[in-house]
Design a protein around this motif. Structure first.
Motif, PDB file in Angstrom:
ATOM      1  N   TRP A  63     107.674  15.037  30.765  1.00 11.40           N
ATOM      2  CA  TRP A  63     107.702  14.144  31.050  1.00 11.40           C
ATOM      3  C   TRP A  63     106.280  13.807  30.447  1.00 11.40           C
ATOM      4  CZ3 TRP A  63     110.075  10.241  34.345  1.00 11.40           C
ATOM      5  CH2 TRP A  63     111.382  10.707  34.804  1.00 11.40           C
ATOM      6  N   THR A  64     104.958  14.147  30.262  1.00 11.49           N
ATOM      7  CA  THR A  64     103.525  14.053  29.631  1.00 11.49           C
ATOM      8  C   THR A  64     104.033  13.812  28.224  1.00 11.49           C
ATOM      9  OG1 THR A  64     103.304  16.254  29.442  1.00 11.49           O
ATOM     10  CG2 THR A  64     102.676  14.563  31.490  1.00 11.49           C
ATOM     11  N   THR A  65     104.933  14.230  27.532  1.00 13.06           N
ATOM     12  CA  THR A  65     105.054  15.170  26.139  1.00 13.06           C
ATOM     13  C   THR A  65     106.261  13.409  25.753  1.00 13.06           C
ATOM     14  OG1 THR A  65     105.002  16.726  26.245  1.00 13.06           O
ATOM     15  CG2 THR A  65     106.186  16.098  23.860  1.00 13.06           C
ATOM     16  N   TYR A  66     107.419  12.984  26.305  1.00 13.64           N
ATOM     17  CA  TYR A  66     108.300  12.110  26.386  1.00 13.64           C
ATOM     18  C   TYR A  66     108.111  10.886  26.717  1.00 13.64           C
ATOM     19  CZ  TYR A  66     110.206  15.900  23.335  1.00 13.64           C
ATOM     20  OH  TYR A  66     109.817  17.566  21.890  1.00 13.64           O
ATOM     21  N   LEU A  67     108.592  10.881  28.184  1.00 16.55           N
ATOM     22  CA  LEU A  67     108.880   9.894  28.523  1.00 16.55           C
ATOM     23  C   LEU A  67     107.653   9.080  29.382  1.00 16.55           C
ATOM     24  CD1 LEU A  67     112.198  11.588  30.912  1.00 16.55           C
ATOM     25  CD2 LEU A  67     112.132  10.555  29.278  1.00 16.55           C
ATOM     26  N   LEU A  68     106.590   9.222  29.957  1.00 11.05           N
ATOM     27  CA  LEU A  68     105.661   8.374  30.181  1.00 11.05           C
ATOM     28  C   LEU A  68     104.900   8.131  29.012  1.00 11.05           C
ATOM     29  CD1 LEU A  68     103.491  11.222  32.989  1.00 11.05           C
ATOM     30  CD2 LEU A  68     105.583   8.826  32.915  1.00 11.05           C
ATOM     31  N   PRO A  69     104.988   8.216  27.365  1.00 11.22           N
ATOM     32  CA  PRO A  69     104.720   7.574  26.624  1.00 11.22           C
ATOM     33  C   PRO A  69     105.303   7.084  26.531  1.00 11.22           C
ATOM     34  CG  PRO A  69     104.117   9.816  26.629  1.00 11.22           C
ATOM     35  CD  PRO A  69     105.439   9.763  27.622  1.00 11.22           C
ATOM     36  N   GLY A  70     106.601   7.176  26.007  1.00 12.34           N
ATOM     37  CA  GLY A  70     107.814   6.421  25.721  1.00 12.34           C
ATOM     38  C   GLY A  70     107.570   5.078  27.038  1.00 12.34           C
ATOM     39  N   LEU A  71     107.846   4.614  28.383  1.00 11.09           N
ATOM     40  CA  LEU A  71     107.935   4.455  29.261  1.00 11.09           C
ATOM     41  C   LEU A  71     106.456   3.822  29.471  1.00 11.09           C
ATOM     42  CD1 LEU A  71     109.049   3.121  31.824  1.00 11.09           C
ATOM     43  CD2 LEU A  71     107.451   4.865  33.276  1.00 11.09           C
ATOM     44  N   PHE A  72     105.473   4.175  28.725  1.00 10.06           N
ATOM     45  CA  PHE A  72     104.214   2.890  28.564  1.00 10.06           C
ATOM     46  C   PHE A  72     103.923   2.122  27.228  1.00 10.06           C
ATOM     47  CE2 PHE A  72      99.939   2.337  26.388  1.00 10.06           C
ATOM     48  CZ  PHE A  72      99.211   1.780  27.263  1.00 10.06           C
ATOM     49  N   GLY A  73     104.764   2.994  26.641  1.00 11.44           N
ATOM     50  CA  GLY A  73     105.222   1.697  25.183  1.00 11.44           C
ATOM     51  C   GLY A  73     106.120   0.676  25.698  1.00 11.44           C
ATOM     52  N   THR A  74     107.140   1.039  26.601  1.00 15.92           N
ATOM     53  CA  THR A  74     108.412  -0.267  26.804  1.00 15.92           C
ATOM     54  C   THR A  74     106.750  -1.341  27.779  1.00 15.92           C
ATOM     55  OG1 THR A  74     110.071   1.109  26.611  1.00 15.92           O
ATOM     56  CG2 THR A  74     109.952  -0.492  28.120  1.00 15.92           C
ATOM     57  N   TYR A 223     109.341   2.676  17.099  1.00 15.02           N
ATOM     58  CA  TYR A 223     108.117   2.311  17.823  1.00 15.02           C
ATOM     59  C   TYR A 223     108.331   3.031  19.050  1.00 15.02           C
ATOM     60  CZ  TYR A 223     105.617  -0.384  21.383  1.00 15.02           C
ATOM     61  OH  TYR A 223     105.068   0.276  22.528  1.00 15.02           O
ATOM     62  N   ILE A 224     107.980   3.182  19.395  1.00 12.91           N
ATOM     63  CA  ILE A 224     107.585   4.559  20.997  1.00 12.91           C
ATOM     64  C   ILE A 224     107.928   3.692  22.110  1.00 12.91           C
ATOM     65  CG2 ILE A 224     106.288   6.857  21.803  1.00 12.91           C
ATOM     66  CD1 ILE A 224     107.661   7.057  19.186  1.00 12.91           C
ATOM     67  N   GLU A 225     108.653   3.805  22.299  1.00 14.94           N
ATOM     68  CA  GLU A 225     109.148   3.407  23.421  1.00 14.94           C
ATOM     69  C   GLU A 225     110.935   4.226  24.505  1.00 14.94           C
ATOM     70  OE1 GLU A 225     112.160   2.043  23.740  1.00 14.94           O
ATOM     71  OE2 GLU A 225     113.010   2.821  22.329  1.00 14.94           O
ATOM     72  N   LEU A 226     111.115   3.603  25.907  1.00 21.01           N
ATOM     73  CA  LEU A 226     112.108   4.944  26.330  1.00 21.01           C
ATOM     74  C   LEU A 226     112.966   5.063  26.108  1.00 21.01           C
ATOM     75  CD1 LEU A 226     111.483   5.694  29.203  1.00 21.01           C
ATOM     76  CD2 LEU A 226     112.618   4.189  30.106  1.00 21.01           C
ATOM     77  N   ILE A 227     113.996   4.420  25.167  1.00 17.27           N
ATOM     78  CA  ILE A 227     114.692   4.925  24.352  1.00 17.27           C
ATOM     79  C   ILE A 227     114.884   5.915  24.057  1.00 17.27           C
ATOM     80  CG2 ILE A 227     117.157   3.791  24.054  1.00 17.27           C
ATOM     81  CD1 ILE A 227     116.595   2.884  26.875  1.00 17.27           C
ATOM     82  N   ARG A 228     113.931   6.085  23.101  1.00 18.83           N
ATOM     83  CA  ARG A 228     113.880   6.825  21.698  1.00 18.83           C
ATOM     84  C   ARG A 228     112.396   8.468  22.068  1.00 18.83           C
ATOM     85  NH1 ARG A 228     112.238   6.043  16.430  1.00 18.83           N
ATOM     86  NH2 ARG A 228     110.901   7.697  15.483  1.00 18.83           N
ATOM     87  N   SER A 229     111.827   7.800  23.196  1.00 18.58           N
ATOM     88  CA  SER A 229     111.546   8.721  23.945  1.00 18.58           C
ATOM     89  C   SER A 229     112.537   9.919  24.219  1.00 18.58           C
ATOM     90  CB  SER A 229     110.734   8.234  24.515  1.00 18.58           C
ATOM     91  OG  SER A 229     109.198   8.192  23.792  1.00 18.58           O
ATOM     92  N   GLY A 230     113.679   9.235  25.288  1.00 19.73           N
ATOM     93  CA  GLY A 230     114.466  10.076  25.564  1.00 19.73           C
ATOM     94  C   GLY A 230     115.208  10.578  24.861  1.00 19.73           C
ATOM     95  N   GLN A 231     115.753   9.635  23.884  1.00 17.94           N
ATOM     96  CA  GLN A 231     116.267  10.367  22.571  1.00 17.94           C
ATOM     97  C   GLN A 231     116.094  11.799  21.976  1.00 17.94           C
ATOM     98  OE1 GLN A 231     117.779   7.470  20.227  1.00 17.94           O
ATOM     99  NE2 GLN A 231     119.079   6.643  20.722  1.00 17.94           N
ATOM    100  N   GLN A 232     114.840  11.884  21.881  1.00 18.79           N
ATOM    101  CA  GLN A 232     113.876  12.802  21.303  1.00 18.79           C
ATOM    102  C   GLN A 232     114.000  13.929  22.191  1.00 18.79           C
ATOM    103  OE1 GLN A 232     109.560  10.799  21.035  1.00 18.79           O
ATOM    104  NE2 GLN A 232     110.520   9.671  18.628  1.00 18.79           N
ATOM    105  N   ALA A 233     113.588  13.235  23.973  1.00 15.67           N
ATOM    106  CA  ALA A 233     113.398  14.004  24.443  1.00 15.67           C
ATOM    107  C   ALA A 233     115.448  15.433  24.713  1.00 15.67           C
ATOM    108  CB  ALA A 233     113.518  14.162  26.013  1.00 15.67           C
TER     109      ALA A 233
END
Length: 277
Positions: A63-74, A223-233
């Motif tokens: 969450w701290t590495t991927y999803l939360l930064p992506g959620l913040f970006g979104t 851009y770092i947003e939730l979908i991109r972060s989810g794909q990276q995770a």
């Protein structure tokens, strides 16, 4: 509704038609259940429901590495874009009803131009433009491009929504304001716009939800947003299905919360308007 009242709206189905409707309904339900069972078996056969695919979401590092930064970006891009698009849409709506022909024509051209171009094209155009001419620092170019695309596209749509709300108001509102000695700008700002916003609030709420969802298109320009972060995770933990499900649930929860807040604001606004003498 009685049978007589229903017959005024549509033909009341007879016994044979009701039987046919029931058969088709059950056939559709069985087809959906069969499709769902087939998908479930395919996912089970590929091990998508194994515990190892879902336990990474219990680790705070995901969450701290991927999803939360992506959620913040979104949320950041959507919040900035909503504010800018509301201001831009209001200005365009007022411009489209202006008494000055150049202002009216220019506002109409801007609305028709930007609402006809896909959001992703606007983001890519802004990204290339900002990067080539160093309009923003390189680290902020993706965010600026996403905000630009969302703001101008949704600002044009909001401008058309508010223009329709202003056009739907009775002419007596403007005539009464002018009779009281208000100028045209004061009439629009103090009398017409509040009523147009209240009347078109459901459409404005829907457009804000669209802004939040369209922020996901920013992954196309890095851009770092939730979908991109989810794909990276998903690439790191090799659980693409589980990651997409979790990201989808988060997006649904955010949109539902935004809709609830906007609906509450609409109800409060209408209650205040009903109590106003």
């Amino acid at each position: 509704m009685s049978t007589g009242q229903a017959g005024l709206l549509y033909d009341v189905p007879g016994p044979r038609a009701r039987a046919r409707i029931a058969i088709l309904t059950w056939a559709a339900v069985l087809a959906l259940l069969g499709a769902g069972f087939w998908v479930w078996r395919a996912l089970t056969a590929n091990g998508q429901f194994e515990a190892g695919k879902w336990t990474p979401f219990l680790d705070h590092r995901l969450w701290t590495t991927y999803l939360l930064p992506g959620l913040f970006g979104t949320l950041l891009s959507a919040a900035i874009s909503i504010v800018i698009s509301l201001v831009l849409g209001t200005a365009l709506a007022v411009g489209m009803i202006s008494d000055r022909r150049p202002v009216r024509a220019g506002s109409t051209v801007v609305v028709e131009a930007f609402r006809s171009v896909p959001v992703l094209i606007l983001m890519i155009f802004a990204y290339q433009l900002f990067a080539k001419y160093t309009v923003f620092p390189s680290a902020q170019v993706p965010l600026a491009a996403v905000v630009f695309g969302l703001s101008v596209y949704n600002g044009a749509l909001i401008g058309e929504i508010l223009r329709a709300g202003l056009a739907a108001l009775p002419k007596g509102q403007s005539e009464a304001a002018l009779a009281l000695g208000l100028a045209k700008g004061q009439t629009v700002r103090l009398v017409l716009l509040p009523q147009a916003v209240a009347a078109m609030l459901p459409a404005l709420i829907s457009q804000m939800v669209v802004v939040l969802k369209d922020a996901a298109l920013g992954y196309q320009i890095g851009y770092i947003e939730l979908i991109r972060s989810g794909q990276q995770a998903a690439s790191f933990y090799r659980n693409f299905f589980a990651s997409l499900v979790v990201v989808g649930v988060i997006m649904i929860a955010i949109n539902m919360a935004l809709t609830r807040v906007a609906t509450w604001a609409e109800r409060r606004l209408r209650e205040r308007g009903g109590r106003r003498p």
